[in-house]
Design a protein around this motif. Structure first.
Motif, short mmCIF file in Angstrom:
data_model
loop_
_atom_site.label_atom_id
_atom_site.label_comp_id
_atom_site.label_asym_id
_atom_site.label_seq_id
_atom_site.Cartn_x
_atom_site.Cartn_y
_atom_site.Cartn_z
N ASN A 1 0.81 -1.20 0.00
CA ASN A 1 0.00 0.00 0.00
C ASN A 1 0.85 1.26 0.00
O ASN A 1 0.38 2.35 0.27
CB ASN A 1 -0.96 0.02 1.20
N ARG A 2 2.13 1.12 -0.26
CA ARG A 2 3.04 2.24 -0.46
C ARG A 2 3.10 3.19 0.74
O ARG A 2 3.44 4.34 0.59
CB ARG A 2 2.63 3.00 -1.73
N SER A 3 2.76 2.70 1.89
CA SER A 3 2.87 3.47 3.15
C SER A 3 2.28 4.87 3.02
O SER A 3 2.89 5.86 3.42
CB SER A 3 4.35 3.57 3.56
N VAL A 4 1.09 4.96 2.47
CA VAL A 4 0.40 6.23 2.32
C VAL A 4 -0.64 6.38 3.42
O VAL A 4 -1.41 5.47 3.70
CB VAL A 4 -0.30 6.31 0.94
N SER A 5 -0.65 7.56 4.06
CA SER A 5 -1.64 7.85 5.09
C SER A 5 -2.59 8.92 4.58
O SER A 5 -2.16 9.93 4.00
CB SER A 5 -0.95 8.34 6.37
N VAL A 6 -3.89 8.69 4.78
CA VAL A 6 -4.88 9.65 4.31
C VAL A 6 -5.85 10.02 5.42
O VAL A 6 -6.07 9.26 6.36
CB VAL A 6 -5.69 9.08 3.12
N GLY A 7 -6.40 11.21 5.31
CA GLY A 7 -7.47 11.63 6.19
C GLY A 7 -8.72 11.81 5.34
O GLY A 7 -8.62 12.32 4.22
N TYR A 8 -9.86 11.34 5.83
CA TYR A 8 -11.08 11.56 5.06
C TYR A 8 -12.01 12.48 5.85
O TYR A 8 -12.03 12.47 7.08
CB TYR A 8 -11.77 10.25 4.70
N TYR A 9 -12.74 13.29 5.10
CA TYR A 9 -13.60 14.28 5.74
C TYR A 9 -15.00 14.24 5.14
O TYR A 9 -15.17 14.35 3.93
CB TYR A 9 -13.01 15.68 5.56
N ILE A 10 -15.98 14.05 6.02
CA ILE A 10 -17.38 14.14 5.64
C ILE A 10 -18.02 15.17 6.56
O ILE A 10 -18.13 14.94 7.77
CB ILE A 10 -18.11 12.79 5.78
N PRO A 11 -18.43 16.32 6.06
CA PRO A 11 -19.04 17.35 6.91
C PRO A 11 -20.23 16.82 7.69
O PRO A 11 -20.98 15.96 7.20
CB PRO A 11 -19.47 18.43 5.91
N SER A 12 -20.42 17.32 8.90
CA SER A 12 -21.51 16.85 9.76
C SER A 12 -22.88 17.06 9.11
O SER A 12 -23.79 16.26 9.29
CB SER A 12 -21.45 17.56 11.11
#
Length: 246
Positions: free
Chosen positions: A41-52
């Protein structure tokens, strides 16, 4: 005959007025394919955002018999969506507030992902309200630390249901569409082959010592030529050899 007309009138009024039935379209987690442990997985870190406000957004789309169905697309998909991201990337973080892209690196993230969902439904049945068909249009906006969109993969998931199935589970068509969309999005994200931006820096660092070594060798070669320890032909031949090693 008069009584039949009354019944028909009632049926028409009911069909035209219709009502909205609440359903659940959360995907079945067991149907979200896990990747093998050997996947890179190529050591990638992600953040995901879904507005409330999207998590609390209730959508109404057509069902059968002139009725509608109501559901929460973002809330229902979230758990499955996070599962997909975890299948593809080494680190996944849910962001609780609007992303500050300048702090992406401080949070240990390489990219920030935000999903957009558009749903539709319908039915071939007139006498029952659960939908027989459902679509989920899912798009991801992937941004880097500057806030620039570097990719926006989009897929459309489709789900259908037979009469017996939708009577026992009113949201089955929607659940299947969600699963189909997530499966396709997982494949799309894998196809992007995103690498951590820092990998470019490491590439530069590994080239730097080599470049220094070449410069040193050329300097030594010039010194040998200056002292007339090698001929002009030897100098040119060796110089080409050193430059070709870059």
């Amino acid at each position: 005959m008069k009584l039949l007309k009354i019944f028909l009138s009632i049926a028409v009024v009911g069909a035209l007025s219709g009502c909205a039935h609440r359903i659940n379209v959360a995907p079945e987690l067991a149907n979200i394919e896990s990747l093998s442990h050997g996947f890179d997985n190529r050591s990638v870190s992600v953040g995901y955002y879904i507005p409330s406000e999207l998590l609390s957004l209730e959508v109404t789309t057509p069902g059968g018999g002139g009725d509608n169905v109501r559901y929460f697309p973002y809330r229902d998909i979230e758990t499955g969506y996070e599962r997909v991201l975890s299948n593809v990337y080494s680190g996944v973080v849910k962001l609780r507030s609007t992303p500050d892209y300048s702090r992406t690196k401080q949070l240990g993230l390489d990219y920030v992902i935000q999903p957009q969902i558009v749903t539709s439904s319908g039915s071939t049945g007139f006498f029952t309200w659960p939908p027989t068909n459902f679509t989920v249009d899912l798009e991801n906006s992937i941004r880097d630390e500057s806030g620039t969109v570097i990719a926006a993969p989009r897929v459309v998931g489709v789900g259908t249901a037979e009469t017996a199935e939708r009577l026992s589970d009113h949201g089955v068509a929607g659940k299947r569409a969600m699963n189909d969309a997530l499966s396709k999005m997982q494949a799309a994200l894998l196809g992007l082959k995103l690498g951590a931006p820092s990998s470019n820096e490491s590439t530069i660092k590994t080239k730097s010592p080599r470049s220094s070594s070449v410069a040193s060798r050329l300097g030594d070669l010039n010194e040998l030529k200056g002292k007339s320890l090698i001929t002009e032909a030897e100098y040119e031949a060796k110089r080409k050899e050193i430059l070709n090693s870059l």
